[in-house]
Design a protein around this motif. Structure first.
Motif, PDB file in Angstrom:
ATOM      1  N   UNK A 193       0.842  -1.211   0.000  1.00  0.00           N
ATOM      2  CA  UNK A 193       0.000   0.000   0.000  1.00  0.00           C
ATOM      3  C   UNK A 193       0.875   1.259   0.000  1.00  0.00           C
ATOM      4  N   UNK A 194       2.115   1.106  -0.469  1.00  0.00           N
ATOM      5  CA  UNK A 194       3.017   2.270  -0.580  1.00  0.00           C
ATOM      6  C   UNK A 194       2.424   3.268  -1.570  1.00  0.00           C
ATOM      7  N   UNK A 195       2.576   4.553  -1.288  1.00  0.00           N
ATOM      8  CA  UNK A 195       2.039   5.522  -2.247  1.00  0.00           C
ATOM      9  C   UNK A 195       2.721   5.407  -3.606  1.00  0.00           C
ATOM     10  N   UNK A 196       1.935   5.579  -4.621  1.00  0.00           N
ATOM     11  CA  UNK A 196       2.457   5.504  -5.996  1.00  0.00           C
ATOM     12  C   UNK A 196       2.881   6.914  -6.410  1.00  0.00           C
ATOM     13  N   UNK A 197       4.157   7.065  -6.734  1.00  0.00           N
ATOM     14  CA  UNK A 197       4.680   8.400  -7.052  1.00  0.00           C
ATOM     15  C   UNK A 197       5.675   8.338  -8.205  1.00  0.00           C
ATOM     16  N   UNK A 198       5.884   9.502  -8.804  1.00  0.00           N
ATOM     17  CA  UNK A 198       6.926   9.611  -9.830  1.00  0.00           C
ATOM     18  C   UNK A 198       8.256   9.811  -9.110  1.00  0.00           C
ATOM     19  N   UNK A 199       9.321   9.235  -9.682  1.00  0.00           N
ATOM     20  CA  UNK A 199      10.610   9.244  -9.003  1.00  0.00           C
ATOM     21  C   UNK A 199      11.565  10.253  -9.639  1.00  0.00           C
ATOM     22  N   UNK A 200      12.192  11.045  -8.765  1.00  0.00           N
ATOM     23  CA  UNK A 200      13.130  12.044  -9.296  1.00  0.00           C
ATOM     24  C   UNK A 200      14.566  11.520  -9.332  1.00  0.00           C
ATOM     25  N   UNK A 201      14.687  10.247  -8.933  1.00  0.00           N
ATOM     26  CA  UNK A 201      16.043   9.685  -8.878  1.00  0.00           C
ATOM     27  C   UNK A 201      16.411   8.935 -10.158  1.00  0.00           C
ATOM     28  N   UNK A 202      15.419   8.663 -10.974  1.00  0.00           N
ATOM     29  CA  UNK A 202      15.705   7.857 -12.179  1.00  0.00           C
ATOM     30  C   UNK A 202      16.206   8.752 -13.316  1.00  0.00           C
ATOM     31  N   UNK A 203      16.921   8.121 -14.229  1.00  0.00           N
ATOM     32  CA  UNK A 203      17.462   8.932 -15.326  1.00  0.00           C
ATOM     33  C   UNK A 203      16.373   9.280 -16.341  1.00  0.00           C
TER      34      UNK A 203
END
Ligand code: UGA
Ligand code: MN
Length: 414
Positions: free
Chosen positions: A344-354
């Motif tokens: 149930x982790x929040x679904x988010x866009x990641x700023x760590x990916x290239x």
């Protein structure tokens, strides 16, 4: 009536009494009638004239008799009764050449047709074709049916799925153009549509004004994040929108619509057919800008069986989907059990990916594989939106969209 009275003047009376008409005076028809009545009229006419045209005659005696007025009254009544019973039917009217009530009627009567048919034996009169008559009838029927269908549509109106369109935006020269263009497209999409526009650190007056005047349902959000990288390009703003949807349990199809892309109305309508996660091919230009390429699914019906992929640097992506090439059910964000999500982790866009991996890493949080995807439209054989690049980063931002000074006027020399 005035002429009748003139004929009854004592002068005329007197001249006729003499039986001589020495003075030449042109007589009116009524005068003639009356004068004739005195001499040659039939007894009936004389009687009628006697009843209607009262003469000035010196009374023989002052004795008043009720008989005559009563008789005249009775005769008037009787004549009126006879006139009332007279057959004023259509034939009579036709003979008189008068207007009939039907001349002013808007009602369509077959009468005209039958008249033409009966005159069909005359070579000059063209017989109306049966088809002509039928077409008229069919048209009327169609109109009636169309009205009924419209009413049915109104009564049977079931609002389509909500669309939640998320747009990160930032101040730049052509921002007003982009936002206005996208807003106008969304205004043409059948409601319900909610436009969530997210800005970084502060809500600009200009964006607020565009949204206010657009005439669609919107939410203007601000993402507070001091340290952002240029390569993040709206990632944090999209996350702000996701938090908002999750917190308020907004129910609908979530779509990330960058402000600068080109969208068709069909795209938004197609999204309403998605159940869990839908994807489609997006049109774009190759880096050389001289070739159109696709990014997105290859489908068999609605089943995703492969991917269009172009850039070598992106080959390692799990899903080859553009940010504007997918939409998903918002309840995945706030109802993980319903979709059998393992966490149930929040679904988010990641700023760590290239760069170029934001989409795939996001989608991987939503589903496991292609079997959980729906390719749209059937066969994924249509480009419904374009992701083009029109860079205008360096341009100055006009405050309030007002030009501070006039542009230099260039007058072409002849
Ligand atoms: C697109 C995607 O939107 C990115 O998420 C993705 O990382 C990128 O492609 C990629 O695959 O390389 P792109 O069209 O190149 O981005 O970028 P922009 O059009 O400049 O920005 C995307 C959206 O973010 C626009 O709506 C833009 O207004 C917004 N944005 C961009 C900001 O709000 N702030 C910024 O500093 C930059
Ligand atoms: Mn873009």
């Amino acid at each position: 009536m005035a002429s009748i009275r003139r004929t009854l003047s004592p002068y005329n009376d007197r001249s006729h009494h003499n039986g001589l008409n020495t003075t030449f005076s042109p007589q009116s028809p009524s005068q003639k009638l009356f004068s004739q009545g005195r001499t040659t009229l039939s007894p009936i006419r004389r009687f009628v004239a006697g009843v209607f045209f009262r003469k000035h005659q010196p009374r023989k005696s002052f004795q008043f008799s009720w008989r005559k007025p009563f008789f005249r009254c009775f005769m008037c009544f009787f004549l009126g009764f006879l006139l009332g019973m007279a057959p004023f039917n259509s034939d009579f009217n036709e003979l008189r050449g008068d207007f009939r009530p039907s001349d002013f009627s808007l009602e369509m009567k077959p009468e005209v047709v039958s008249v033409q048919r009966s005159a069909g034996d005359l070579a000059s009169v063209e017989k109306p074709k049966e088809d002509d008559l039928l077409i008229g009838a069919v048209e009327l029927g169609e109109v009636e049916r169309a009205d009924k269908t419209d009413m049915k549509k109104v009564l049977d109106f079931v609002p389509g799925k909500h669309l939640i369109v998320v747009t990160p935006t930032y101040s730049r020269a052509i921002q007003a153009y982009y936002l206005t263009r996208l807003g106008q497209v969304l205004r043409l999409v059948k409601p319900p549509v909610l436009w969530i526009v997210v800005e970084l650190n502060e809500a600009s007056k200009e964006t607020a004004e565009i949204l206010r005047n657009m005439g669609i349902l919107y939410r203007h959000l601000v993402c507070v994040k001091n340290n952002t990288d240029v390569k993040d390009r709206g990632v944090h703003q999209r996350n702000t929108a996701l938090e908002h949807i999750e917190k308020h349990k907004l129910d609908g199809m979530v779509y990330f619509a960058d402000d600068d892309n080109i969208y068709s109305l069909e795209l938004f309508e197609s999204m309403r057919e998605i159940s869990r996660f839908g994807t489609w091919p997006v049109g774009m230009l190759a880096q050389s800008k001289n070739k159109a390429i696709l990014e997105g699914p290859v489908c068999n019906g609605s089943q995703v069986i492969g991917w269009h992929t172009n850039e070598k640097s992106k080959r390692l992506r799990r899903f080859h989907v553009d940010m504007s090439g997918f939409a998903f059910n918002s309840s995945i964000l706030w109802d993980p059990k319903r979709w059998h999500r393992p966490t149930s982790d929040p679904i988010r866009q990641l700023d760590t990916v290239k760069e170029g991996f934001q989409e795939t890493t996001f989608i991987e949080q939503i589903l496991e594989d292609e079997s959980q995807m729906e390719g749209i439209p059937l066969g994924c054989n249509k480009i419904m939106n374009w992701h083009l690049h029109l860079e205008a980063r360096g341009l100055a931002y006009p405050k309030g969209w007002v030009l501070p000074k006039n542009l230099d006027v260039v007058i072409p020399s002849k």
